[in-house]
Scaffold this motif. Structure first.
Motif, PDB file in Angstrom:
ATOM      1  N   ILE A 134      -8.276  -0.734 -23.361  1.00 58.80           N
ATOM      2  CA  ILE A 134      -9.217  -0.418 -22.284  1.00 58.80           C
ATOM      3  C   ILE A 134      -9.119  -1.441 -21.164  1.00 58.80           C
ATOM      4  N   TYR A 137      -5.547  -1.513 -19.310  1.00 64.59           N
ATOM      5  CA  TYR A 137      -5.316  -0.409 -18.382  1.00 64.59           C
ATOM      6  C   TYR A 137      -6.206  -0.525 -17.151  1.00 64.59           C
ATOM      7  N   HIS A 178      -2.102   9.174 -21.333  1.00 63.83           N
ATOM      8  CA  HIS A 178      -2.591   8.330 -22.417  1.00 63.83           C
ATOM      9  C   HIS A 178      -2.289   9.064 -23.718  1.00 63.83           C
ATOM     10  N   GLU A 185     -11.357   7.263 -28.497  1.00 59.28           N
ATOM     11  CA  GLU A 185     -11.557   6.323 -27.389  1.00 59.28           C
ATOM     12  C   GLU A 185     -10.474   6.470 -26.318  1.00 59.28           C
ATOM     13  N   GLN A 189     -10.770   7.449 -22.440  1.00 60.13           N
ATOM     14  CA  GLN A 189     -10.175   6.642 -21.379  1.00 60.13           C
ATOM     15  C   GLN A 189      -9.389   7.517 -20.400  1.00 60.13           C
ATOM     16  N   TYR A 192     -11.853   9.449 -18.245  1.00 58.42           N
ATOM     17  CA  TYR A 192     -12.565   8.607 -17.286  1.00 58.42           C
ATOM     18  C   TYR A 192     -11.765   8.430 -15.996  1.00 58.42           C
ATOM     19  N   TYR A 193     -10.470   8.173 -16.138  1.00 62.80           N
ATOM     20  CA  TYR A 193      -9.636   7.931 -14.966  1.00 62.80           C
ATOM     21  C   TYR A 193      -9.083   9.213 -14.349  1.00 62.80           C
TER      22      TYR A 193
END
Length: 370
Positions: A134, A137, A178, A185, A189, A192-193
């Motif tokens: 996390i 990145y 990813h 998780e 991630q 989220y991006y």
């Protein structure tokens, strides 16, 4: 849809001959596979990253840079770039350099890998795997988007007024996938991006990956990047083909039975029933792959694992001929049918650059006059 192949770069004895290729032979074989992928009309070649025997691809950007110089159209990617044990600054600079050399034909897949000892080899603690992924990145994302970076975190020395060089080609960073086999998780991630999520889709039953992809799609929408159907999904797959399915099973069985990863475990038949592995005729591979859309929704990238378990290069190249000539054209056609208009294509440097240009122009038009 993009179609391609990904390699883990294992050096494995051919169980039918007893011969093990040298590291040099295996490296050159991976290059030959990439060149063949372009020749037969595939879109992507991706290499893993490993730092332990029996694997050879410890420096993916070196290999991909060499392949870039010998190809014209192929998108060059990684099947894992270790975000936990590589310095984000080095990743930022290495892949920006590769972007320039390959004229933008570059993206990468970030992951934690599956080799526990790699953490202490690079001075890290495996118990911090998720926090490392996390934080590292977050820094990589920032390095590619800000010309001057100030940074302080838990796992590396601070940065003050730092600029990574070269800057991304056309000011547009490589697209990031990813990759995950098991970690929600990482799906979070990616969502989220607004990045892509790649599900390995090789070793476990489809229900496991359905849960991960569904989570990613829901969270992608939650963060305002679009609808769940607009999330960017990639899938792995594993196939071996011959004209007659009986010949494919007979030829592949000794490789399966002795493979370092799944050999001496479940039977080939049980493994095919429980995972997406398909050993049979081209039509059987087509039919099985088309079911992926039923389980996971419309998606953007399909990569196949072809060169592993000691299969000789000649056989792998034959497999690529079958894939390119008989399988992928049908998959392209069938997966394009009834594909909703709002489902995006796989991101490329050209599409990302166009989107960035449009966003900049829109921002300029809507900003108040000074």
């Amino acid at each position: 849809m993009q179609f391609g192949v990904f390699s883990v770069g294992d050096v494995t004895m051919d169980p039918t001959t007893g011969r093990t290729p040298t590291e040099g032979e295996r490296i050159k074989a991976m290059v030959a596979i990439a060149l063949k992928a372009e020749e037969v009309g595939l879109d992507v070649f991706a290499t893993g990253e490993h730092h332990n025997p029996p694997f050879v691809p410890s420096s993916p950007t070196t290999m991909l840079g060499y392949i870039a110089a010998r190809t014209e159209r192929l998108v060059l990617s990684t099947a894992t770039t270790l975000i936990t044990t590589n310095d984000p600054v080095k990743i930022a600079e290495d892949f920006a350099m590769l972007q320039h050399l390959a004229d933008g034909r570059v993206d990468l897949m970030l992951g934690r890998g599956n080799t526990g000892p790699v953490y202490p080899w690079f001075g890290q603690d495996i118990r911090q795997g998720i926090p490392l992924a996390i934080e590292n990145y977050a820094l990589l994302h920032k390095l590619w988007r800000e010309d001057v970076v100030d940074w302080e975190g838990r796992f590396r020395t601070p940065l003050q007024g730092f600029t990574s060089t070269p800057r991304p080609l056309d000011g547009v960073p490589p697209f990031v996938w990813h990759g995950s086999i098991r970690s929600p998780e990482i799906a979070e991630q990616a969502a989220y991006y607004g990045d892509g999520f790649f599900a390995n889709n090789i070793f476990w039953p489809k229900e496991h990956f359905i849960r991960l992809i569904t989570l990613y799609r829901q969270r992608y929408a939650h963060y305002g990047h679009g609808t769940p159907e607009q999330a960017i999904v990639g899938l792995g797959g594993q196939v071996f083909m011959r004209k007659n399915s009986q010949d494919a099973v007979r030829e592949f069985r000794p490789y399966f039975d002795n493979a370092p990863v799944y050999g001496h475990g479940p039977s080939l038949e049980d493994f095919m029933a429980e995972t997406p592995l398909t050993v049979g005729s081209p039509q059987q591979v087509i039919d099985r792959t088309l079911t992926f859309r039923e389980y996971f929704g419309d998606y953007q990238r399909q990569l196949f694992l072809m060169d592993h378990a000691g299969l000789p290069l000649k056989t792998v190249l034959e497999q690529l001929d079958i894939l390119g000539e008989e399988v992928v054209p049908v998959l392209r056609r069938e997966l394009a049918k009834d594909r909703p208009a709002q489902v995006p294509d796989a991101p490329t440097h050209a599409s990302l650059t166009a989107a960035a240009t449009t966003a900049t122009a829109t921002a300029a038009e809507t900003s108040p006059a000074v």
